[in-house]
Design an enzyme around this catalytic site. Structure first.
Site, PDB file in Angstrom:
ATOM      1  N   LYS A  67       0.858  -1.208   0.000  1.00 12.45           N
ATOM      2  CA  LYS A  67       0.000   0.000   0.000  1.00 12.45           C
ATOM      3  C   LYS A  67       0.883   1.243   0.000  1.00 12.45           C
ATOM      4  O   LYS A  67       0.658   2.183  -0.775  1.00 12.45           O
ATOM      5  CB  LYS A  67      -0.875  -0.010   1.241  1.00 12.45           C
ATOM      6  CG  LYS A  67      -1.513   1.320   1.594  1.00 12.45           C
ATOM      7  CD  LYS A  67      -2.438   1.271   2.788  1.00 12.45           C
ATOM      8  CE  LYS A  67      -1.790   1.577   4.069  1.00 12.45           C
ATOM      9  NZ  LYS A  67      -1.528   2.997   4.362  1.00 12.45           N
ATOM     10  N   ASN A  68       1.904   1.236   0.871  1.00 14.78           N
ATOM     11  CA  ASN A  68       2.691   2.462   1.081  1.00 14.78           C
ATOM     12  C   ASN A  68       3.719   2.710  -0.008  1.00 14.78           C
ATOM     13  O   ASN A  68       4.393   3.731   0.007  1.00 14.78           O
ATOM     14  CB  ASN A  68       3.334   2.427   2.469  1.00 14.78           C
ATOM     15  CG  ASN A  68       2.254   2.532   3.546  1.00 14.78           C
ATOM     16  OD1 ASN A  68       1.090   2.810   3.241  1.00 14.78           O
ATOM     17  ND2 ASN A  68       2.621   2.257   4.784  1.00 14.78           N
TER      18      ASN A  68
ATOM     19  N   ARG B 171      -5.403  10.533   4.477  1.00 15.12           N
ATOM     20  CA  ARG B 171      -4.427  11.543   4.879  1.00 15.12           C
ATOM     21  C   ARG B 171      -3.258  11.596   3.907  1.00 15.12           C
ATOM     22  O   ARG B 171      -2.725  12.639   3.589  1.00 15.12           O
ATOM     23  CB  ARG B 171      -3.885  11.152   6.263  1.00 15.12           C
ATOM     24  CG  ARG B 171      -3.674  12.263   7.198  1.00 15.12           C
ATOM     25  CD  ARG B 171      -2.758  11.831   8.290  1.00 15.12           C
ATOM     26  NE  ARG B 171      -1.394  11.868   7.830  1.00 15.12           N
ATOM     27  CZ  ARG B 171      -0.721  13.011   7.744  1.00 15.12           C
ATOM     28  NH1 ARG B 171      -1.299  14.135   8.039  1.00 15.12           N
ATOM     29  NH2 ARG B 171       0.524  13.007   7.337  1.00 15.12           N
TER      30      ARG B 171
ATOM     31  N   ASP C  12       4.235   0.489  12.076  1.00 17.80           N
ATOM     32  CA  ASP C  12       3.027  -0.146  11.525  1.00 17.80           C
ATOM     33  C   ASP C  12       2.862  -1.592  11.976  1.00 17.80           C
ATOM     34  O   ASP C  12       1.852  -2.223  11.649  1.00 17.80           O
ATOM     35  CB  ASP C  12       3.045  -0.085   9.992  1.00 17.80           C
ATOM     36  CG  ASP C  12       2.882   1.346   9.504  1.00 17.80           C
ATOM     37  OD1 ASP C  12       3.137   1.610   8.314  1.00 17.80           O
ATOM     38  OD2 ASP C  12       2.538   2.217  10.328  1.00 17.80           O
TER      39      ASP C  12
ATOM     40  N   PRO D  37       0.937  16.597  11.820  1.00 16.95           N
ATOM     41  CA  PRO D  37       1.213  17.869  11.138  1.00 16.95           C
ATOM     42  C   PRO D  37       1.836  17.643   9.757  1.00 16.95           C
ATOM     43  O   PRO D  37       2.291  16.527   9.457  1.00 16.95           O
ATOM     44  CB  PRO D  37       2.211  18.547  12.074  1.00 16.95           C
ATOM     45  CG  PRO D  37       2.800  17.469  12.884  1.00 16.95           C
ATOM     46  CD  PRO D  37       1.795  16.362  12.962  1.00 16.95           C
ATOM     47  N   ILE D  38       1.863  18.674   8.955  1.00 16.64           N
ATOM     48  CA  ILE D  38       2.515  18.580   7.638  1.00 16.64           C
ATOM     49  C   ILE D  38       3.558  19.684   7.492  1.00 16.64           C
ATOM     50  O   ILE D  38       3.923  20.065   6.376  1.00 16.64           O
ATOM     51  CB  ILE D  38       1.484  18.630   6.483  1.00 16.64           C
ATOM     52  CG1 ILE D  38       0.606  19.890   6.584  1.00 16.64           C
ATOM     53  CG2 ILE D  38       0.619  17.385   6.445  1.00 16.64           C
ATOM     54  CD1 ILE D  38      -0.275  20.105   5.357  1.00 16.64           C
ATOM     55  N   ASP D  39       4.077  20.150   8.621  1.00 13.90           N
ATOM     56  CA  ASP D  39       5.063  21.246   8.593  1.00 13.90           C
ATOM     57  C   ASP D  39       6.323  20.863   7.813  1.00 13.90           C
ATOM     58  O   ASP D  39       6.886  21.676   7.065  1.00 13.90           O
ATOM     59  CB  ASP D  39       5.431  21.654  10.026  1.00 13.90           C
ATOM     60  CG  ASP D  39       5.929  20.467  10.833  1.00 13.90           C
ATOM     61  OD1 ASP D  39       5.307  19.383  10.751  1.00 13.90           O
ATOM     62  OD2 ASP D  39       6.971  20.572  11.506  1.00 13.90           O
ATOM     63  N   LEU D  40       6.744  19.609   7.919  1.00 12.46           N
ATOM     64  CA  LEU D  40       7.969  19.201   7.206  1.00 12.46           C
ATOM     65  C   LEU D  40       7.724  19.240   5.690  1.00 12.46           C
ATOM     66  O   LEU D  40       8.604  19.635   4.916  1.00 12.46           O
ATOM     67  CB  LEU D  40       8.394  17.782   7.630  1.00 12.46           C
ATOM     68  CG  LEU D  40       8.755  17.609   9.106  1.00 12.46           C
ATOM     69  CD1 LEU D  40       9.051  16.139   9.413  1.00 12.46           C
ATOM     70  CD2 LEU D  40       9.945  18.476   9.492  1.00 12.46           C
TER      71      LEU D  40
ATOM     72  N   ARG E 103      -8.644  -0.783   4.409  1.00 11.70           N
ATOM     73  CA  ARG E 103      -7.787   0.244   3.805  1.00 11.70           C
ATOM     74  C   ARG E 103      -6.426  -0.347   3.455  1.00 11.70           C
ATOM     75  O   ARG E 103      -5.755   0.109   2.544  1.00 11.70           O
ATOM     76  CB  ARG E 103      -7.569   1.420   4.771  1.00 11.70           C
ATOM     77  CG  ARG E 103      -8.795   2.245   5.036  1.00 11.70           C
ATOM     78  CD  ARG E 103      -8.458   3.484   5.819  1.00 11.70           C
ATOM     79  NE  ARG E 103      -7.347   4.204   5.204  1.00 11.70           N
ATOM     80  CZ  ARG E 103      -6.793   5.281   5.749  1.00 11.70           C
ATOM     81  NH1 ARG E 103      -7.236   5.740   6.906  1.00 11.70           N
ATOM     82  NH2 ARG E 103      -5.801   5.909   5.154  1.00 11.70           N
TER      83      ARG E 103
ATOM     84  N   ILE F  94       7.147   6.983  16.949  1.00 12.98           N
ATOM     85  CA  ILE F  94       6.926   7.652  15.664  1.00 12.98           C
ATOM     86  C   ILE F  94       5.661   8.515  15.712  1.00 12.98           C
ATOM     87  O   ILE F  94       5.684   9.674  15.276  1.00 12.98           O
ATOM     88  CB  ILE F  94       6.816   6.608  14.521  1.00 12.98           C
ATOM     89  CG1 ILE F  94       8.096   5.763  14.432  1.00 12.98           C
ATOM     90  CG2 ILE F  94       6.488   7.291  13.192  1.00 12.98           C
ATOM     91  CD1 ILE F  94       9.334   6.511  13.949  1.00 12.98           C
TER      92      ILE F  94
HETATM   93  C1  EPZ Z   1       3.862   6.884   6.255  1.00 14.69           C
HETATM   94  O1  EPZ Z   1       3.029   7.869   6.826  1.00 14.69           O
HETATM   95  C2  EPZ Z   1       2.998   5.632   6.147  1.00 14.69           C
HETATM   96  N1  EPZ Z   1       1.866   5.917   5.277  1.00 14.69           N
HETATM   97  C3  EPZ Z   1       2.499   5.231   7.537  1.00 14.69           C
HETATM   98  O2  EPZ Z   1       1.749   4.016   7.393  1.00 14.69           O
HETATM   99  C4  EPZ Z   1       3.713   4.951   8.411  1.00 14.69           C
HETATM  100  O3  EPZ Z   1       3.282   4.647   9.712  1.00 14.69           O
HETATM  101  C5  EPZ Z   1       4.602   6.212   8.453  1.00 14.69           C
HETATM  102  O4  EPZ Z   1       4.971   6.580   7.104  1.00 14.69           O
HETATM  103  C6  EPZ Z   1       5.872   5.986   9.254  1.00 14.69           C
HETATM  104  O5  EPZ Z   1       6.590   4.938   8.714  1.00 14.69           O
HETATM  105  C7  EPZ Z   1       2.040   5.868   3.942  1.00 14.69           C
HETATM  106  O6  EPZ Z   1       3.126   5.639   3.459  1.00 14.69           O
HETATM  107  C8  EPZ Z   1       0.830   6.127   3.092  1.00 14.69           C
HETATM  108  P1  EPZ Z   1       5.732  10.306   8.433  1.00 14.69           P
HETATM  109  P2  EPZ Z   1       3.522   9.425   6.862  1.00 14.69           P
HETATM  110  O7  EPZ Z   1       5.634  11.574   7.671  1.00 14.69           O
HETATM  111  O8  EPZ Z   1       4.281   9.747   5.636  1.00 14.69           O
HETATM  112  C9  EPZ Z   1       5.505  13.413  11.987  1.00 14.69           C
HETATM  113  C10 EPZ Z   1      -0.097   2.588   7.654  1.00 14.69           C
HETATM  114  O9  EPZ Z   1      -0.634   2.058   8.649  1.00 14.69           O
HETATM  115  N2  EPZ Z   1       5.451  14.438  10.937  1.00 14.69           N
HETATM  116  O10 EPZ Z   1       6.989   9.487   8.329  1.00 14.69           O
HETATM  117  O11 EPZ Z   1       2.368  10.264   7.228  1.00 14.69           O
HETATM  118  C11 EPZ Z   1       4.215  12.628  12.038  1.00 14.69           C
HETATM  119  O12 EPZ Z   1       3.257  13.307  12.820  1.00 14.69           O
HETATM  120  C12 EPZ Z   1       0.347   4.032   7.732  1.00 14.69           C
HETATM  121  O13 EPZ Z   1       0.131   2.027   6.570  1.00 14.69           O
HETATM  122  C13 EPZ Z   1       5.572  15.788  11.293  1.00 14.69           C
HETATM  123  O14 EPZ Z   1       5.738  16.112  12.459  1.00 14.69           O
HETATM  124  O15 EPZ Z   1       4.519   9.346   8.096  1.00 14.69           O
HETATM  125  C14 EPZ Z   1       4.633  11.341  12.680  1.00 14.69           C
HETATM  126  O16 EPZ Z   1       4.680  11.519  14.073  1.00 14.69           O
HETATM  127  C15 EPZ Z   1       0.070   4.652   9.100  1.00 14.69           C
HETATM  128  N3  EPZ Z   1       5.498  16.732  10.324  1.00 14.69           N
HETATM  129  C16 EPZ Z   1       6.043  11.136  12.140  1.00 14.69           C
HETATM  130  O17 EPZ Z   1       6.485  12.422  11.670  1.00 14.69           O
HETATM  131  C17 EPZ Z   1       5.329  16.402   9.002  1.00 14.69           C
HETATM  132  O18 EPZ Z   1       5.294  17.318   8.151  1.00 14.69           O
HETATM  133  C18 EPZ Z   1       6.108  10.128  10.999  1.00 14.69           C
HETATM  134  O19 EPZ Z   1       5.386  10.638   9.956  1.00 14.69           O
HETATM  135  C19 EPZ Z   1       5.207  15.032   8.658  1.00 14.69           C
HETATM  136  C20 EPZ Z   1       5.282  14.070   9.643  1.00 14.69           C
END
Ligand code: EPZ
Length: 417
Positions: free
Chosen positions: A22-23, A92, A303, A122-125, A397, A325
């Protein structure tokens, strides 16, 4: 609201072919916008998230066909840059359309994807990184409007190796003249798969899977055909189903090093590997794990945290699990406690002490997110009696048909939608 009725204590014993990731499929589907032509994606999992992504592509004007796990996307007719609110709310990770729409149409309007039950997301990054590439962002906390008229290459150091932010930077910089570097990118296998897809299209990108990715802009990309890598999280979930029922399983079409095999061995499993197959034999007694902390790849994946907690609830001893995480990936704990599991949530809301018990019992459970729901199914497989899980389409999902697949392996699950 769907309901799973699981009759526990049935051994998992058999062989299964793994579905596509999926990812990996989601960012690659978003990347099909880049070449204004046709891309063929094989091994694309038949799950609601990939269908949501294909609905988004259709909404934006692309021609989309999906049959037998192959998606054919023609983005030549792309004609919208405003993302569909209802679909963004559903998924999301639609945020990863930002990078490819900015590269292709130089603009995007998208509503905030919002948090979900894993806590604040958040999506700040994403936004700060896009700004460093010259993207103009107008953000009123409800909608985000981005313009990418004069993008410029840059070096972006991520303070956290965010998977989504890494993907967005890659997709947004693919045509930027010059060299864009990502320092401390996410190193997940899904990033490598995205790089491989983009290279086949003619992109100049290297370093995925390491601590630095370099993208050198090209003028255009060509049509391509690609096969998605197997889903390591679905694989881990099925391996744990065999462990929690003291059974055995053979998983084919897997890439073994994508999984944290050490943690499965810690549980006491016997594992045999061949080229793209894992054979796992469950231990008679499940070992506890002294310390299990979720980390970015190649660490223990968040995950699989919920699913491991289900298994450790029946270990012979005490385990400590820490979710580092997400700030609230703990909704499954309260549900597992209903089955008789002895789990204590510490003050940080993300650390759990699990005192293994001999038995857990059938209960009425509510799944609150995708992987938490899968964890409850694992608990149902081991519980005495018939467990009922109320699920608001979270599990579908990420799993094609988990009840069918587990029943083919010896479980007894009825699902009613
Ligand atoms: C991806 O989510 C995966 N989803 C998630 O899988 C997975 O858990 C996650 O990576 C971590 O490995 C997909 O690939 C579609 P992140 P993503 O940005 O990209 C924080 C599943 O069950 N963060 O690496 O959203 C965030 O809040 C899903 O298949 C910020 O602070 O994960 C989190 O605490 C769930 N600011 C951490 O980083 C940002 O701008 C990891 O998020 C972005 C993220």
């Amino acid at each position: 609201m769907g309901k799973y009725f699981i009759t526990g204590q049935k051994k998992i014993d058999g062989s299964i072919n793994l579905i596509g990731s999926k990812n990996s499929a989601l960012p690659i589907l978003a990347a099909t916008l880049l070449n204004s032509g046709e891309n063929i994606i094989h091994n694309c999992p038949d799950i609601s998230d990939t269908h949501t992504a294909m609905q988004i592509l259709k909404y934006l004007g692309c021609k989309v066909k999906y049959q037998n796990h192959t998606a054919i996307i023609n983005s030549a007719s792309l004609n919208k840059f405003i993302m569909p609110k209802n679909l963004v709310k559903k998924m999301r990770s639609s945020i990863i359309f930002m990078g490819s729409l900015l590269s292709r149409l130089k603009k995007i309007k998208i509503n905030y994807p919002g948090g979900c039950s894993l806590g604040n997301r958040p999506i700040d990054l994403h936004l700060n990184s896009l700004k460093k590439l010259g993207v103009k962002i107008f953000d009123d906390q409800k909608n985000i409007i981005c313009e990418a008229k004069n993008l410029k290459p840059n070096t972006i150091r991520l303070k956290f190796p965010s998977v989504g932010a890494t993907q967005n930077i890659i997709l947004a910089s693919i045509f930027i003249k010059g060299e864009t570097k990502i320092i401390n990118p996410a190193r997940e296998p899904e990033i490598i798969d995205l790089q491989n897809f983009l290279k086949k299209m003619g992109a100049n990108i290297n370093g995925a899977g390491t601590n630095q990715i370099i993208i050198t802009g090209v003028k255009k990309l060509n049509n391509t055909e690609h096969t998605i890598i197997p889903d390591r999280i679905v694989a881990g979930t099925f391996l744990l189903a065999a462990i929690i029922t003291h059974g055995q399983i053979q998983i084919k079409k897997i890439i073994p090093h994508h999984l944290p095999l050490i943690n499965f061995l810690q549980l006491g499993s016997e594992i045999n590997l061949s080229k793209n197959t894992i054979i796992l034999k469950a231990p008679k007694k499940i070992n506890p794990i002294k310390k299990l902390i979720t980390k970015p790849y190649p660490g223990f994946p968040t995950d699989l945290q919920a699913q491991f907690v289900s298994v450790l609830s029946l270990a012979h001893g005490k385990s400590f699990v820490q979710e580092k995480i997400f700030d609230a990936r703990n909704k499954h704990i309260h549900e597992l406690i209903k089955t008789g599991a002895k789990i204590k949530i510490l003050k940080d809301n993300s650390s759990f002490i699990i005192n293994g018990v001999k038995k857990i019992y059938a209960s009425n459970l509510i799944s609150k997110d995708l992987r938490g729901g899968a964890a409850l199914i694992l608990a149902g497989l081991a519980a005495q009696g018939q467990t009922i899980i109320h699920d608001q389409n979270f599990i579908s999902r990420g799993y094609e048909n988990i009840s069918r697949d587990l029943n083919n392996l010896g479980a007894q699950i009825n699902f009613f939608n």
